[in-house]
Design a protein around this motif. Structure first.
Motif, PDB file in Angstrom:
ATOM      1  N   LYS A  36     -10.075   8.590   0.823  1.00 48.49           N
ATOM      2  CA  LYS A  36     -10.880   7.693   0.328  1.00 48.49           C
ATOM      3  C   LYS A  36      -9.662   6.448   0.483  1.00 48.49           C
ATOM      4  O   LYS A  36      -9.620   5.110  -0.017  1.00 48.49           O
ATOM      5  CB  LYS A  36     -10.917   8.091  -1.386  1.00 48.49           C
ATOM      6  CG  LYS A  36     -11.700   9.182  -1.285  1.00 48.49           C
ATOM      7  CD  LYS A  36     -11.735   9.783  -2.696  1.00 48.49           C
ATOM      8  CE  LYS A  36     -12.641  10.998  -2.822  1.00 48.49           C
ATOM      9  NZ  LYS A  36     -12.853  12.014  -3.982  1.00 48.49           N
ATOM     10  N   HIS A  37      -8.052   6.629  -0.161  1.00 46.92           N
ATOM     11  CA  HIS A  37      -7.278   5.563   0.453  1.00 46.92           C
ATOM     12  C   HIS A  37      -7.263   4.528   1.545  1.00 46.92           C
ATOM     13  O   HIS A  37      -7.514   3.501   1.110  1.00 46.92           O
ATOM     14  CB  HIS A  37      -6.051   5.911   0.318  1.00 46.92           C
ATOM     15  CG  HIS A  37      -4.714   4.888  -0.489  1.00 46.92           C
ATOM     16  ND1 HIS A  37      -4.386   3.847  -1.117  1.00 46.92           N
ATOM     17  CD2 HIS A  37      -3.946   3.692   1.148  1.00 46.92           C
ATOM     18  CE1 HIS A  37      -3.217   3.008  -1.422  1.00 46.92           C
ATOM     19  NE2 HIS A  37      -3.238   2.482   0.645  1.00 46.92           N
ATOM     20  N   VAL A  71      -2.359  -1.593  -3.129  1.00 45.57           N
ATOM     21  CA  VAL A  71      -3.446  -0.617  -3.019  1.00 45.57           C
ATOM     22  C   VAL A  71      -2.762   0.921  -3.386  1.00 45.57           C
ATOM     23  O   VAL A  71      -1.212   1.612  -2.033  1.00 45.57           O
ATOM     24  CB  VAL A  71      -3.893  -0.172  -1.551  1.00 45.57           C
ATOM     25  CG1 VAL A  71      -5.503   0.455  -1.591  1.00 45.57           C
ATOM     26  CG2 VAL A  71      -4.740  -2.389  -1.850  1.00 45.57           C
ATOM     27  N   SER A  80       0.758  -1.539   0.018  1.00 46.27           N
ATOM     28  CA  SER A  80       0.139   0.095   0.108  1.00 46.27           C
ATOM     29  C   SER A  80       0.899   1.312   0.257  1.00 46.27           C
ATOM     30  O   SER A  80       1.471   1.015   0.968  1.00 46.27           O
ATOM     31  CB  SER A  80      -0.857   0.045   1.086  1.00 46.27           C
ATOM     32  OG  SER A  80      -1.646   1.056   1.018  1.00 46.27           O
ATOM     33  N   GLN A 112     -10.221   4.484   3.194  1.00 45.55           N
ATOM     34  CA  GLN A 112     -11.006   3.312   2.871  1.00 45.55           C
ATOM     35  C   GLN A 112     -11.460   1.935   2.118  1.00 45.55           C
ATOM     36  O   GLN A 112     -11.170   1.420   2.585  1.00 45.55           O
ATOM     37  CB  GLN A 112     -11.649   4.274   2.791  1.00 45.55           C
ATOM     38  CG  GLN A 112     -12.668   5.671   3.713  1.00 45.55           C
ATOM     39  CD  GLN A 112     -13.624   5.033   4.357  1.00 45.55           C
ATOM     40  OE1 GLN A 112     -13.944   4.377   4.820  1.00 45.55           O
ATOM     41  NE2 GLN A 112     -13.113   5.988   5.566  1.00 45.55           N
ATOM     42  N   ARG A 113     -10.523   2.717   1.207  1.00 48.27           N
ATOM     43  CA  ARG A 113     -10.257   1.752   0.502  1.00 48.27           C
ATOM     44  C   ARG A 113      -9.272  -0.016   0.636  1.00 48.27           C
ATOM     45  O   ARG A 113     -10.161  -0.831   1.041  1.00 48.27           O
ATOM     46  CB  ARG A 113     -10.060   1.419  -1.484  1.00 48.27           C
ATOM     47  CG  ARG A 113     -10.967   1.972  -2.009  1.00 48.27           C
ATOM     48  CD  ARG A 113      -9.742   1.863  -3.683  1.00 48.27           C
ATOM     49  NE  ARG A 113      -7.975   2.574  -3.561  1.00 48.27           N
ATOM     50  CZ  ARG A 113      -8.189   3.342  -3.569  1.00 48.27           C
ATOM     51  NH1 ARG A 113      -7.994   4.631  -3.476  1.00 48.27           N
ATOM     52  NH2 ARG A 113      -6.060   3.375  -3.456  1.00 48.27           N
ATOM     53  N   LEU A 114      -8.245   0.564   1.761  1.00 48.70           N
ATOM     54  CA  LEU A 114      -7.328  -0.076   1.940  1.00 48.70           C
ATOM     55  C   LEU A 114      -8.599  -0.634   3.334  1.00 48.70           C
ATOM     56  O   LEU A 114      -8.163  -1.987   3.620  1.00 48.70           O
ATOM     57  CB  LEU A 114      -6.644   0.665   2.725  1.00 48.70           C
ATOM     58  CG  LEU A 114      -5.198  -0.194   3.199  1.00 48.70           C
ATOM     59  CD1 LEU A 114      -4.513  -1.202   2.505  1.00 48.70           C
ATOM     60  CD2 LEU A 114      -4.010   0.482   4.549  1.00 48.70           C
ATOM     61  N   GLY A 130     -11.882  -1.439   3.178  1.00 48.61           N
ATOM     62  CA  GLY A 130     -12.221  -2.345   3.390  1.00 48.61           C
ATOM     63  C   GLY A 130     -12.192  -3.487   2.358  1.00 48.61           C
ATOM     64  O   GLY A 130     -12.001  -4.748   2.533  1.00 48.61           O
ATOM     65  N   LEU A 131     -10.589  -4.091   1.848  1.00 46.95           N
ATOM     66  CA  LEU A 131      -9.865  -4.730   1.513  1.00 46.95           C
ATOM     67  C   LEU A 131      -9.036  -5.702   2.997  1.00 46.95           C
ATOM     68  O   LEU A 131      -9.130  -7.125   2.631  1.00 46.95           O
ATOM     69  CB  LEU A 131      -8.290  -4.508   0.578  1.00 46.95           C
ATOM     70  CG  LEU A 131      -7.556  -5.856   0.650  1.00 46.95           C
ATOM     71  CD1 LEU A 131      -8.346  -6.469  -0.711  1.00 46.95           C
ATOM     72  CD2 LEU A 131      -6.141  -4.832  -0.110  1.00 46.95           C
TER      73      LEU A 131
END
Length: 181
Positions: free
Chosen positions: A168-169, A146, A104, A171-173, A175-176
């Motif tokens: 946003k990153h 990511v 990441s 949040q994506r991380l 979620g992953l």
């Protein structure tokens, strides 16, 4: 939960990586974060301590800024010290087998600079082959990186833009990480 190996040489001056870590701490307070620069300013990494932490977690996230098409020196050194023979590889080196390996990171330049005719000539994923091979060699599950572009003030990005992208990153991380439980 997950272990975050944070490898930013100066996190206090970072907008992107600092925001990602702060947001992850809010979203998932049970994530363990290891700030390598704070823990090892002298680069004297304690392999056994780091290995014990790796064994306790199923998902390991490596959070760092993309430096010269690679990872910061402290993270490379961390791999050299921690991923020892007969721990991460070798005839008895299966201690990390089946664990998730998640790069990441943040990229200073814009996405349009990372293609064949762009300034950097390659896609960012092309620069991640060393991480992918490290994961495979250690029998870990390599998860596609990511990352996001546009974190450099010298490239014209504002602090607010970078912080918004970093949130946003995170949040994506998060979620992953949740899907990898």
């Amino acid at each position: 939960m997950a272990l975050i190996i944070l490898a930013h040489p100066d996190i206090d001056k970072s907008f992107a990586n600092k925001t990602i870590i702060e947001e992850l701490s809010k979203i998932s307070p049970d994530i363990e974060i290891r700030n390598l620069v704070k823990l090892y300013p002298d680069y004297k990494i304690v392999a056994k301590e780091e290995q014990e932490l790796l064994l306790k977690h199923q998902t390991i996230v490596f959070q760092y800024p993309f430096y010269w098409y690679n990872m910061p020196a402290i993270l490379k050194h961390w791999f050299d010290v921690v991923f020892e023979h007969q721990f991460a590889y070798g005839s008895k080196g299966d201690k990390l087998k089946g664990k998730n390996f998640v790069p990441s990171f943040t990229v200073g330049g814009s996405e349009k600079e990372y293609y064949t005719l762009g300034e950097h000539h390659f896609r960012v994923d092309d620069f991640c082959k060393n991480m992918e091979q490290t994961a495979y060699y250690a029998q870990m599950n390599y998860i596609n990186p990511v990352y996001f572009h546009g974190t450099s003030a010298t490239a014209g990005y504002t602090e607010d833009e970078v912080i918004s992208k970093a949130k946003k990153h995170a949040q994506r991380l998060a979620g992953l990480i949740e899907t990898l439980k």
